[in-house]
Design a protein around this motif. Structure first.
Motif, PDB file in Angstrom:
ATOM      1  N   ILE B 200       0.882  -1.164   0.000  1.00  0.00           N
ATOM      2  CA  ILE B 200       0.000   0.000   0.000  1.00  0.00           C
ATOM      3  C   ILE B 200       0.923   1.218   0.000  1.00  0.00           C
ATOM      4  CG2 ILE B 200      -1.858   1.164   1.244  1.00  0.00           C
ATOM      5  CD1 ILE B 200      -2.573  -1.735   2.320  1.00  0.00           C
ATOM      6  N   ASN B 202       0.908   4.549   0.216  1.00  0.00           N
ATOM      7  CA  ASN B 202       0.965   5.535   1.290  1.00  0.00           C
ATOM      8  C   ASN B 202       1.890   6.719   1.064  1.00  0.00           C
ATOM      9  OD1 ASN B 202      -0.865   4.545   3.276  1.00  0.00           O
ATOM     10  ND2 ASN B 202       0.574   2.871   3.714  1.00  0.00           N
ATOM     11  N   MET B 204       2.804  10.379   1.820  1.00  0.00           N
ATOM     12  CA  MET B 204       2.460  10.974   3.117  1.00  0.00           C
ATOM     13  C   MET B 204       1.267  11.910   3.041  1.00  0.00           C
ATOM     14  SD  MET B 204       4.145   9.266   5.068  1.00  0.00           S
ATOM     15  CE  MET B 204       3.250  10.019   6.406  1.00  0.00           C
ATOM     16  N   GLU B 288      -9.115  10.354   4.694  1.00  0.00           N
ATOM     17  CA  GLU B 288      -8.434  10.024   5.941  1.00  0.00           C
ATOM     18  C   GLU B 288      -7.483   8.873   5.644  1.00  0.00           C
ATOM     19  OE1 GLU B 288     -10.840  10.651   9.749  1.00  0.00           O
ATOM     20  OE2 GLU B 288     -12.209   9.615   8.393  1.00  0.00           O
ATOM     21  N   ARG B 289      -6.467   8.735   6.450  1.00  0.00           N
ATOM     22  CA  ARG B 289      -5.477   7.688   6.154  1.00  0.00           C
ATOM     23  C   ARG B 289      -6.119   6.295   6.138  1.00  0.00           C
ATOM     24  NH1 ARG B 289      -1.140   7.610   3.333  1.00  0.00           N
ATOM     25  NH2 ARG B 289      -0.561   9.583   4.332  1.00  0.00           N
ATOM     26  N   SER B 290      -6.949   6.019   7.118  1.00  0.00           N
ATOM     27  CA  SER B 290      -7.534   4.672   7.157  1.00  0.00           C
ATOM     28  C   SER B 290      -8.455   4.457   5.959  1.00  0.00           C
ATOM     29  CB  SER B 290      -8.291   4.461   8.467  1.00  0.00           C
ATOM     30  OG  SER B 290      -9.144   5.559   8.701  1.00  0.00           O
ATOM     31  N   GLU B 291      -9.060   5.531   5.479  1.00  0.00           N
ATOM     32  CA  GLU B 291      -9.889   5.453   4.275  1.00  0.00           C
ATOM     33  C   GLU B 291      -9.004   5.217   3.044  1.00  0.00           C
ATOM     34  OE1 GLU B 291     -11.869   9.157   3.488  1.00  0.00           O
ATOM     35  OE2 GLU B 291     -13.315   8.269   2.101  1.00  0.00           O
ATOM     36  N   GLU B 697       6.620  -4.115   4.957  1.00  0.00           N
ATOM     37  CA  GLU B 697       5.278  -3.764   4.491  1.00  0.00           C
ATOM     38  C   GLU B 697       4.507  -4.959   3.940  1.00  0.00           C
ATOM     39  OE1 GLU B 697       5.276  -0.266   1.963  1.00  0.00           O
ATOM     40  OE2 GLU B 697       7.223   0.309   2.771  1.00  0.00           O
ATOM     41  N   SER B 712      -4.038   0.386   8.850  1.00  0.00           N
ATOM     42  CA  SER B 712      -3.607   1.674   9.404  1.00  0.00           C
ATOM     43  C   SER B 712      -2.111   1.607   9.645  1.00  0.00           C
ATOM     44  CB  SER B 712      -4.323   1.981  10.723  1.00  0.00           C
ATOM     45  OG  SER B 712      -3.670   1.305  11.791  1.00  0.00           O
ATOM     46  N   PHE B 713      -1.517   2.735   9.993  1.00  0.00           N
ATOM     47  CA  PHE B 713      -0.086   2.735  10.275  1.00  0.00           C
ATOM     48  C   PHE B 713       0.249   1.939  11.537  1.00  0.00           C
ATOM     49  CE2 PHE B 713       0.615   6.977   7.852  1.00  0.00           C
ATOM     50  CZ  PHE B 713       0.834   6.276   6.677  1.00  0.00           C
ATOM     51  N   MET B 714      -0.774   1.555  12.310  1.00  0.00           N
ATOM     52  CA  MET B 714      -0.515   0.698  13.466  1.00  0.00           C
ATOM     53  C   MET B 714      -0.203  -0.723  13.001  1.00  0.00           C
ATOM     54  SD  MET B 714      -1.594   2.825  15.979  1.00  0.00           S
ATOM     55  CE  MET B 714      -2.598   2.253  17.334  1.00  0.00           C
ATOM     56  N   TYR B 716       0.194  -1.604   9.424  1.00  0.00           N
ATOM     57  CA  TYR B 716       0.980  -1.635   8.190  1.00  0.00           C
ATOM     58  C   TYR B 716       2.291  -0.945   8.528  1.00  0.00           C
ATOM     59  CZ  TYR B 716       2.213  -1.265   3.265  1.00  0.00           C
ATOM     60  OH  TYR B 716       2.846  -1.391   2.047  1.00  0.00           O
ATOM     61  N   MET B 718       5.370   0.932   8.159  1.00  0.00           N
ATOM     62  CA  MET B 718       6.110   1.823   7.269  1.00  0.00           C
ATOM     63  C   MET B 718       7.566   1.905   7.731  1.00  0.00           C
ATOM     64  SD  MET B 718       4.055   3.371   4.983  1.00  0.00           S
ATOM     65  CE  MET B 718       4.467   5.111   4.727  1.00  0.00           C
ATOM     66  N   PRO B 719       8.494   1.966   6.773  1.00  0.00           N
ATOM     67  CA  PRO B 719       9.894   2.131   7.172  1.00  0.00           C
ATOM     68  C   PRO B 719      10.122   3.462   7.886  1.00  0.00           C
ATOM     69  CG  PRO B 719       9.680   1.939   4.765  1.00  0.00           C
ATOM     70  CD  PRO B 719       8.311   1.864   5.325  1.00  0.00           C
ATOM     71  N   ARG B 720      10.921   3.412   8.939  1.00  0.00           N
ATOM     72  CA  ARG B 720      11.204   4.597   9.748  1.00  0.00           C
ATOM     73  C   ARG B 720      12.703   4.895   9.749  1.00  0.00           C
ATOM     74  NH1 ARG B 720       6.626   5.738  13.129  1.00  0.00           N
ATOM     75  NH2 ARG B 720       5.015   4.214  12.602  1.00  0.00           N
TER      76      ARG B 720
END
Ligand code: FES
Ligand code: FES
Lengths: 158, 797
Positions: B200, B202, B204, B288-291, B697, B712-714, B716, B718-720
């Motif tokens: 996904i 994403n 930002m 929204e992000r979750s959307e 991911e 959600s980002f919780m 899924y 994402m690289p940090r």
């Protein structure tokens, strides 16, 4: 309800709904659109501002709880104009620390807070500190470089 | 005051676009406010698959602030069309792909969690969202299917009733008989079965759209987070809303990253534009992000079986690949093109591969539509090939670098025709590998491995080479592969009377630094100071036409159009100068911003000619029109073929299963480099996304309910910043033989080379345990289980 706060050092009074988030107050009511919204789970850090000098995710804070406090957004880091950029802004520019620019305001505010606490952070410390700020464009490489350069410039400016 | 000067191609000026972004003065769609604006929100299906019964919005309509509520039936009644597909592929039987309708708001049936069911417009976002909850929808829930293998099984739920086998297209490329012969003659056959994980994208900035209608002029405007506003204008105006092109303006202002996710025409764009006209009010929707997780097109999601035939010396004889590719519930704009035309033609990699056959089943499932995500098809091809080469090397006891070197196309063998359509014009894979090997200190690896082993860690080194086809696209070739339109790009160089320049270009800048790179090209070519050049893009009212930015095409195709337009400006300038200097056109030369009569000191500055073009006293009106503005369209003659060699080095903690990326080294051939700083940034960012695919991911669906579990980002990952070491990138360029400046493009390189390099490193690390393959993402949980199981198996032996 009516709240009083300073935004970028300017005192204002504004009437807000008790459910309004700080980020909504900033963006929708006051048009400080430099603060961004990148998620709905307080994970991305795009909305990061300073509240009473410390970084907070403005999507996690109610506007009413800013009553009596002082908020600094990216717009307050410098007055517009290249010559007056904050050293951290200048460092992001010099080190190609941004691509699309969407994460940038949050990154800048986070970095300035970090350097306030730790004037000479190592690469590992910078990476660890930025764990709460997502960037999809840069792979973080040049952001880390920017923060280290910005920290040096902030030390020099003192 | 800062001195303004000419900036050459090959320099790294700091970016023009930075100032507005570092000061918070970007202008993203979500930042835009229009007078009288109202706000929209979509009701989305909570079910993966269901028949849609009655929708009762009576209570919702009565709620405070609600302006209107629309359903799919309303759009249908108003003759709103379905979302069109830009590529039509054909199956091996010659029949066209199945192309079911894709209504902007579902009617009759919903086909994935997140499929739009209704659109609420209200005075505020909060009111719109509250009203969503008051809408009552009758769903008759049907069994859902989310996986490609399951979707093709007899008795699987049918996503589209008219396509009972869920098969969009049974596609193939290559010579099956030649491959069969190669396998018969082979001394060794290596095989692999793998999954290319669903991603996904994403960016930002979440997607957003604002529609507006001016009844007095009949003008519709759409502000949208798009990588290609002109294409949106064309597709939406022509096929969905039936608005004449001159009455539809599409603006994509600052866009916060795209990566493919924003290069499709989305339902929400059409719905806000349509609703704004219905209501006579500007209508804004911000995702929204979750959307976004359940409505942005996803990427990848392949299941593949592949075999490589080799002779006894490890030379490649043939490659056979069978892939099942997930399309989701509907075809997105480029969906069917990605796992076919952008995949199979890259399977030769940087190697001599005498015979290739690839068959791809393109499959419907009850998931979000799948389309291009950075790399799009090419990372999948690279992953198959480079994993398979490693498997072959291990099985045959040949060093992994040696087997690659043995099969690489030597630089003198270019141009090189592969057996799968594409002809590489230039490249030097051996040179890339040599350089990468040095920079990655491969020699010192054994030492580092031992040091890790002393700490009880597994260390692995992984190599991936790659080639990609970018610069979309040579139109004739693209047309023969199913593109429904040519893929030109256009650029206009507008020289103002003072000599300053505005460039109007059809590509779109959303992080790539076009305002800088394109200004450099103009500064270099015309000798105009860098500060005196502005680049305009992203607005159909300003820029005549363009295909936008995707497929690493902006510099390759747009930059070429720009270069050609600059040539035309020079030619016209020479004509004006010839008149002014009373010389023959043939004697006028242009160099370093000056037009001069060859062999004399008679000359005119560029600024003087620019002035003379607009406000002349004495002008050859009979032969030349005043003004100095030139446009050029460019259609590439071939794809470009960037390539490279990437090394990843990982360390694995067996107690936790955590994979740490310790080193990453990339050497890439991107052709001529205009701005090294920006190219490096593109590579670093691309590599991080590829590492994200390899280690973190995964878009995961629940098999029975069809719910997106990583929504959600919780969930899924994402690289940090703390997932990466410093990344080493270095160029090793050969010059593209057919683009005007020799450029090849660089936007996707990182994402293409890195997943295979990282997984090859992970497998290398686990080789002591006899592991031959690890599927992506190599999460701690997966690795911990692999280690535990293989240790148990080894102990049992
Ligand atoms: S918007 Fe606040 S953390 Fe993402
Ligand atoms: S620069 Fe685009 S998200 Fe960080």
């Amino acid at each position: 309800m009516e709240i009083n706060l300073a935004i970028n050092k300017h005192p204002i009074s504004v009437s807000v709904d008790p459910a309004t988030l700080l980020v909504e107050l900033l963006r929708e009511q006051l048009s400080f659109t430099g603060t961004h919204v990148g998620c709905d789970t307080s994970q991305c850090g795009a909305c990061l501002v300073h509240f009473n000098g410390e970084s907070v995710k403005s999507c996690t804070m109610l506007a009413v709880s800013a009553d009596g406090g002082s908020v600094m957004t990216v717009e307050g880091l410098s007055v517009a104009g290249r010559a007056n950029l904050h050293p951290m802004q200048q460092a992001f520019h010099e080190n190609h620390g941004l691509q699309c620019g969407f994460c940038t305001p949050g990154m800048l505010m986070s970095a300035v807070d970090l350097v306030g606490r730790n004037p000479d952070p190592t690469e590992t410390e910078v990476r660890g500190w930025l764990e709460g700020n997502l960037c999809r464009c840069t792979g973080y490489h040049n952001i880390v470089k920017s923060v280290i350069a910005g920290a040096a410039a902030m030390r020099d400016a003192k | 005051m800062k001195m303004s000067k000419v900036v050459a191609i090959g320099a790294s000026p700091k970016r023009k676009e930075d100032l507005r972004f570092v000061t918070g003065r970007g202008n993203y769609v979500a930042d835009i406010k229009r007078p009288g604006m109202v706000f929209g929100a979509f009701l989305r299906s909570p079910h993966a698959h269901a028949l849609l019964g009655a929708i009762d919005a009576t209570a919702a309509r009565a709620m405070p602030g609600v302006v209107a509520i629309y359903t799919g039936e309303d759009l249908k009644a108003d003759n709103v069309g379905g979302l069109p597909v830009g590529w039509g592929i054909h199956g091996k039987d010659g029949n066209p792909m199945k192309e079911p309708p894709h209504p902007p708001i579902a009617h009759g049936k919903v086909r994935h969690v997140g499929d739009a069911v209704a659109f609420v417009v209200a005075q505020s976002v909060e009111q719109a969202r509250s009203a969503l909850e008051a809408i009552e929808v009758q769903y008759e829930v049907l069994p859902a299917v989310v996986g490609v293998v399951e979707a093709l099984q007899a008795g699987a739920p049918t996503v589209h009733d008219e396509i009972p086998d869920n098969l969009c297209c049974d596609w193939e490329l290559g010579d099956a008989a030649a491959v069969e012969a190669a396998f018969t003659a082979a001394a060794h056959v290596a095989s692999i079965e793998l999954v290319n994980n669903r991603l996904i994208g994403n960016p930002m900035e979440p997607r957003a759209a604002i529609g507006e209608y001016d009844f007095a002029t009949g003008q519709h405007t759409l502000w949208t987070t798009s990588q290609f506003p002109h294409v949106v204008r064309f597709l939406m105006g022509e096929f969905v809303l039936h608005i004449p092109q001159h009455k539809l303006r599409v603006v994509a202002p600052d866009v916060g990253g795209g990566f493919g996710v924003k290069q499709f025409h989305y339902a929400e764009e059409a719905v806000v534009t349509w609703a704004a006209a219905k209501l006579g009010l500007p209508v804004k929707w911000v995702c929204e992000r979750s959307e976004g997780f359940i409505s942005d097109a996803h990427g990848r999601d392949h299941f593949t079986e592949a075999e490589l035939a080799l002779d006894e010396s490890g030379k490649f004889l043939g490659l056979r690949v069978r892939t099942l590719a997930n399309m989701g519930g509907y075809l997105s704009t480029f969906g069917p093109n990605i796992p076919t035309n952008l995949y199979a033609p890259l399977l030769s990699g940087v190697y001599r591969m005498p015979a290739i056959h690839c068959s791809v089943n393109v499959v419907f499932t009850n998931t979000v539509p799948v389309d291009a995500y950075r790399g799009a098809g090419r990372p999948e091809a690279t992953f198959v090939l480079e994993r398979l080469v490693d498997v072959a090397a291990i099985e045959m006891g040949i060093d992994k670098r040696a087997i690659r070197r043995r099969n690489m196309i030597p630089t003198e063998a270019y141009p090189y025709q592969t057996p799968v359509i594409v002809e590489y014009d230039s490249g030097d894979p051996l040179g890339c590998l040599d350089r990468a090997e040095k920079l990655a200190d491969v020699e010192g690896f054994e030492q580092r491995r031992l040091e890790s082993a002393r700490r009880g860690r597994y260390r692995g080194l992984g190599l991936s080479t790659y080639v990609e086809a970018c610069g979309l696209a040579p139109s004739r070739l693209a047309g023969s592969l199913g593109a429904r339109g040519g893929l030109y790009e256009s650029a206009t160089v507008r020289v103002h009377p003072t000599g300053a320049v505005t460039v109007l270009i059809g590509t779109h800048n959303h992080g790539q630094g076009h305002e800088t790179t394109f200004a450099q090209i103009v500064s270099d070519r015309l000798g105009v100071p860098f500060e005196d050049i502005d680049i305009v893009c992203g607005d159909t009212a300003k820029v005549q036409f363009g295909m936008g930015t995707y497929g690493s095409r902006s510099l390759v195709v747009g930059g070429a159009a720009l270069s050609k337009a600059a040539d035309k400006v020079i030619l016209k300038g020479r004509k004006i100068a010839a008149h002014q200097l009373e010389a023959d056109l043939g004697d006028i030369v242009f160099h370093a911003g000056e037009f001069s009569v060859a062999g004399t000191d008679r000359k005119k500055k560029f600024t003087e000619i620019a002035g003379a073009a607009y406000v002349p006293f004495d002008y050859p009106l009979e032969t030349l029109e005043p003004g100095l503005e030139e446009q050029s369209f460019y259609d590439p003659v071939n794809f470009t073929y960037p390539g490279g060699a990437h090394f990843a080095e990982v360390e694995i903690d067996p107690d936790t299963g955590t994979v740490t990326l310790e080193r990453y080294t990339a050497v890439d051939d991107v052709g001529t480099i205009i701005n090294p700083m920006i190219v490096e940034g593109q590579l670093q960012g691309g590599i991080a996304q590829g590492v994200g695919q390899a280690l973190f991911e995964h878009g995961v669906y629940d098999e029975s309910s069809g719910q997106l579990l990583s929504g959600s980002f919780m969930d899924y990952c994402m690289p940090r910043a703390d997932n990466f070491p410093s990344i080493v990138v270095a160029p090793h360029s050969t010059t593209c033989t057919h683009t005007p400046m020799g450029v090849k493009g660089c936007g996707e390189c990182g994402t293409i080379g890195s997943p295979a390099a990282v997984i090859n490193a992970v497998v290398d690390a686990l080789q002591p345990l006899g592991i031959t393959h690890v599927d992506m993402p190599a999460t701690p949980n997966r690795i911990w289980n692999i280690i535990r199981n293989s240790r148990a198996a080894l102990a049992a032996e």
